[in-house]
Scaffold this motif. Structure first.
Motif, PDB file in Angstrom:
ATOM      1  N   ALA A 141      -1.548  -3.935  -3.220  1.00 49.25           N
ATOM      2  CA  ALA A 141      -1.728  -5.198  -3.944  1.00 49.25           C
ATOM      3  C   ALA A 141      -3.039  -5.293  -4.726  1.00 49.25           C
ATOM      4  N   SER A 198       8.089  -4.435   2.893  1.00 46.25           N
ATOM      5  CA  SER A 198       7.234  -5.624   2.855  1.00 46.25           C
ATOM      6  C   SER A 198       5.895  -5.411   3.549  1.00 46.25           C
ATOM      7  N   ASN A 199       5.923  -4.675   4.666  1.00 43.88           N
ATOM      8  CA  ASN A 199       4.680  -4.510   5.434  1.00 43.88           C
ATOM      9  C   ASN A 199       3.701  -3.541   4.788  1.00 43.88           C
ATOM     10  N   LYS A 200       4.089  -2.918   3.664  1.00 44.24           N
ATOM     11  CA  LYS A 200       3.203  -1.980   2.973  1.00 44.24           C
ATOM     12  C   LYS A 200       2.595  -2.580   1.696  1.00 44.24           C
ATOM     13  N   GLU A 244       6.557 -11.687  -0.468  1.00 45.65           N
ATOM     14  CA  GLU A 244       5.452 -10.964   0.160  1.00 45.65           C
ATOM     15  C   GLU A 244       4.463 -10.460  -0.894  1.00 45.65           C
ATOM     16  N   LYS A 248      -3.945 -13.288  -2.078  1.00 42.38           N
ATOM     17  CA  LYS A 248      -5.121 -12.870  -1.296  1.00 42.38           C
ATOM     18  C   LYS A 248      -6.093 -12.056  -2.144  1.00 42.38           C
ATOM     19  N   CYS A 249      -5.567 -11.345  -3.125  1.00 45.74           N
ATOM     20  CA  CYS A 249      -6.402 -10.523  -4.012  1.00 45.74           C
ATOM     21  C   CYS A 249      -6.833 -11.290  -5.261  1.00 45.74           C
ATOM     22  N   LYS A 259       0.522  -4.931   1.132  1.00 44.71           N
ATOM     23  CA  LYS A 259      -0.911  -5.255   1.180  1.00 44.71           C
ATOM     24  C   LYS A 259      -1.798  -4.081   0.791  1.00 44.71           C
ATOM     25  N   TYR A 260      -1.314  -2.856   0.982  1.00 47.39           N
ATOM     26  CA  TYR A 260      -2.141  -1.683   0.704  1.00 47.39           C
ATOM     27  C   TYR A 260      -2.273  -1.392  -0.793  1.00 47.39           C
ATOM     28  N   LYS A 298       2.398 -13.380  -1.904  1.00 52.39           N
ATOM     29  CA  LYS A 298       1.421 -13.699  -0.853  1.00 52.39           C
ATOM     30  C   LYS A 298       0.217 -12.757  -0.902  1.00 52.39           C
ATOM     31  N   GLN A 299       0.481 -11.466  -1.029  1.00 50.45           N
ATOM     32  CA  GLN A 299      -0.608 -10.489  -1.033  1.00 50.45           C
ATOM     33  C   GLN A 299      -1.401 -10.549  -2.342  1.00 50.45           C
TER      34      GLN A 299
END
Length: 216
Positions: free
Chosen positions: A81, A74-76, A98, A105-106, A78-79, A101-102
């Motif tokens: 997305a 999950s913490n990856k 997740e 943002k994009c 954003k890279y 969510k990301q």
């Protein structure tokens, strides 16, 4: 070993009659090898590791369709997305949330496949039938994720009947759910060792690495 162009063309010929998409799995291989297949017309490439994918995306042509086929943390998300074309191995609703969510943002929608556990080996990731049902039921709560279908990995086995049984299990689940939200169009199953069987059992997308790029 350099890229096996003859093998690549042979695989394409096998896939052409079934309208199956080839994802060339380029993990751990240099960008130069990807460029060779790109120059031959290949546009779909698969990577397993987030850092490696982002590094290659930065230096290779922008019309490549990048598939993330590994186990995504999950913490990856954003890279990848901003650019990823399709995330194959979504094995929890938490991960889907997740990604949603990301993607928001994009300001885009991200295509995903739900990974189902069909192999008899415990090391493989994936949803069981009950978990799959629960995730599908909750998909309409997500605005920036488009689930396009299912993905699964068969057992590492030479037993053809066993492989067929596992692929058929996945195909039956695909058929059960394919019209639940937007129609599903992608059934991702089959790799270098078993892709011909997967195609016979209904795969629409195969992930092939070692046949094209050589052993890792």
């Amino acid at each position: 070993m350099p890229v096996d162009i003859a093998q690549y063309q042979s695989v394409l010929q096998t896939l052409s009659s079934s309208h199956t998409t080839l994802v060339a799995v380029s993990k751990t291989k240099p960008a130069a090898d990807i460029q060779i297949l790109y120059d031959l017309g290949q546009r779909d490439f698969g990577e397993n590791y987030v850092q490696e994918l982002t590094e290659k995306e930065a230096i290779l042509p922008k019309d490549i369709r990048w598939h993330f086929i590994g186990h995504l943390q999950s913490n990856k998300v954003k890279y990848i997305a901003p650019f990823v074309h399709l995330i194959h191995g979504v094995d929890s609703f938490k991960l889907l949330k997740e990604i949603d969510k990301q993607a928001a943002k994009c300001n885009r929608k991200i295509n995903c496949l739900l990974q189902v556990h069909i192999a008899q080996e415990e090391t493989k990731f994936g949803l069981d039938e009950q978990e799959l049902s629960e995730v599908v039921a909750a998909l309409d709560t997500l605005q920036h994720v488009l689930v396009k279908g299912l993905m699964g990995m068969a057992s590492f086995s030479n037993d053809t009947s066993k492989l067929r049984e596992e692929f058929r299990t996945l195909k039956s689940l695909f058929d059960r759910y394919k019209n639940t939200q937007q129609p599903w169009s992608v059934l991702s199953m089959g790799m270098s060792s078993d892709y011909t069987i997967a195609i016979e059992e209904g795969s629409t997308l195969v992930r092939i690495g070692s046949l094209l790029f050589g052993a890792r």
